[in-house]
Design a protein around this motif. Sequence first.
Motif, PDB file in Angstrom:
ATOM      1  N   ARG A  39      60.728 -30.089 -16.840  1.00  0.00           N
ATOM      2  CA  ARG A  39      60.970 -29.852 -15.414  1.00  0.00           C
ATOM      3  C   ARG A  39      59.785 -29.076 -14.842  1.00  0.00           C
ATOM      4  O   ARG A  39      59.394 -28.050 -15.393  1.00  0.00           O
ATOM      5  CB  ARG A  39      62.252 -29.052 -15.186  1.00  0.00           C
ATOM      6  N   PHE A 182      68.060 -31.959  -9.624  1.00  0.00           N
ATOM      7  CA  PHE A 182      67.123 -31.148 -10.396  1.00  0.00           C
ATOM      8  C   PHE A 182      67.870 -30.266 -11.389  1.00  0.00           C
ATOM      9  O   PHE A 182      67.444 -30.081 -12.525  1.00  0.00           O
ATOM     10  CB  PHE A 182      66.286 -30.307  -9.439  1.00  0.00           C
ATOM     11  N   SER A 185      69.241 -32.499 -14.259  1.00  0.00           N
ATOM     12  CA  SER A 185      68.294 -33.312 -15.025  1.00  0.00           C
ATOM     13  C   SER A 185      68.274 -32.867 -16.479  1.00  0.00           C
ATOM     14  O   SER A 185      68.255 -31.674 -16.783  1.00  0.00           O
ATOM     15  CB  SER A 185      66.892 -33.211 -14.420  1.00  0.00           C
ATOM     16  N   ALA A 193      61.525 -34.170 -14.271  1.00  0.00           N
ATOM     17  CA  ALA A 193      62.053 -33.784 -12.968  1.00  0.00           C
ATOM     18  C   ALA A 193      60.979 -32.941 -12.285  1.00  0.00           C
ATOM     19  O   ALA A 193      60.454 -31.995 -12.870  1.00  0.00           O
ATOM     20  CB  ALA A 193      63.351 -32.995 -13.122  1.00  0.00           C
ATOM     21  N   ILE A 224      62.000 -24.674 -17.048  1.00  0.00           N
ATOM     22  CA  ILE A 224      61.203 -24.996 -15.869  1.00  0.00           C
ATOM     23  C   ILE A 224      59.808 -24.411 -16.004  1.00  0.00           C
ATOM     24  O   ILE A 224      59.641 -23.277 -16.444  1.00  0.00           O
ATOM     25  CB  ILE A 224      61.863 -24.431 -14.588  1.00  0.00           C
TER      26      ILE A 224
END
Length: 586
Positions: A39, A182, A185, A193, A224
């Motif tokens: 991500r 998001f 994902s 993503a 992330i």
Amino acid sequence: MDEEARNNREMPEEWKRGEEIRSFFKGEIFLTLPGWKRRAFTVRLQPGRKPFPDLLFSFLKGKNFSATCFVLPELLEEYAGKFPGKKVLSLLPDLTEEPRPLTEERLGEIRKKFEACTKSFCSGVLLGIAPDEAEKALLSKKSLLFAATSSSSGSCSLPLDPFFLQNTAVNGAVPEEALAAFRKSDPYGGVFAFFSLLLTGEITEALLEESVFPVLESMDPEGILCMTDEEFVSRCRALRSLRTSVDGSMAENVSHLPLSLIANGRKLLLSPGETLFMKRKDAASSAHLHPVREEDRLFHIAPPEKEVLPEGKAGDFPDGTVFFPGGYRKALSFSYDDGNVRDGDLVQILNRYGMKGTFNLCSCVALDLMKSFGEKWSISTYDGHEIAGHGLYHYTFSALPPSPSAFCLYGDRMVLETLTEKILCGHAFPNGTSSGGVSDVLSFLAASGYIYARGSKTTHDFRLPENFLLWEQTCMHKENLMELADKFLEETGKEDLAVFTVLGHVSEFVNRNNFDLIETFCRKLAGKEKKIWYATNKEICEYVLASRALLWAEDRSFVKNVSSKSVLLSRKGKFVLLAPGETVSF
């Protein structure tokens, strides 16, 4: 990393390859962002003519956050002077107020100004609307990597076109559907993503607190990766350039960045130029592979060959002139088709003079040779040389519909990669078919990882091709070979790199009983004093493509290597070896 650790593939604790993850990864390669994350989150700031608060940098730094700030060209000095040396923010041009279409002169002027102020590459721009095809070509010509737009897509899917980077949301108006997608994902499945947020006008800490950080704080932060646009686009380019075998058992990193991958249920870091081999437990050992420990037999990485800085001086060439390995401006290669039981005779001649050849094998011929001449012919005949494709069968592609042509290419790669345990990336068209009627085949070649393709048309000169998928060779060995050899020896390489490429069939030597022809030619061009790089077609193609991909500053005051190959340049009369990812000033 020291040499011993690299040889043993011992990585830092967070990169340990023994960490088993979900079982459905085994036997496959999954691409990931640094830290094995899938991500990505980017923030674009467009302050326009509004003041940019000084405290915002420390605020971003405190949050361990980075962003891309697009600045109007006339305000650049103010921004660059106020925040010198800041790594939190990437400063790039805001061209939303510039007249369209963009002109080469104006874009060059802006790029030069930004690079002089920031002391770094101007890698991208912000546009009001998406660029047209002519503008995309101009941006690419100017070594720009991307163009972001001020439009919103409401999507968090990975952008396919780096010159059309839209925003998931603008000014904090985050679509709930995109945010939900998001959040949901799966970092271990599907595609990346990618969430991008554009903030315009007056940018404050409150705006960031309200729009940016809720997205991050609503998710697992470990999954992330916050990146600038340049970092994200560079990573995507690197991942998309990963060269793989047809069956997915081999992968080569041809970018300048280390790649975080998941393979055979393990995490790994593949450095530039390294090749990953998997599923080798039952494979026979090959001379070109390094020894493998028993516990790693399903998982092996071969390092790239080390580049050496040549002795001597570069001479009176302009700064930034590209040289072939060894400090030469000329190269010689041989390309022989079909596969013949007497190929070994040509290999012996080439080896005798320290030269290299590319042997384009028809898979069906290679299999027949193994079956019929097992004692006289094997794939090891070509050790030290390149094996390229020539079609599963010797069919003329221009006479075939697209599907059978693609099958012949695909099947040929599958067979030859299995035999050689190397990734195939070159092809010679059967029966000399080149550009005529094979546009679909060329598209398939490019899409499936081939970097060059060769026909039988000859040029009788030493120019490099503009498009290596339509590579025309210098001559056949039966065409004025010695006259061209004399001409090549007289070539100085002052104007451009010169390459002599010879093609033919070993069967022609056998039928005419004239192997002495090629031996006389090799003897004529052999010797270090001739200042010729002896290479395969693949080596020449890879090196030239790496040199063409160099990112130059607008005023050519510095250059960056974004390939996995070291490139040799001249600087102040001396040689400088530009390693992958390295930047050099002139």
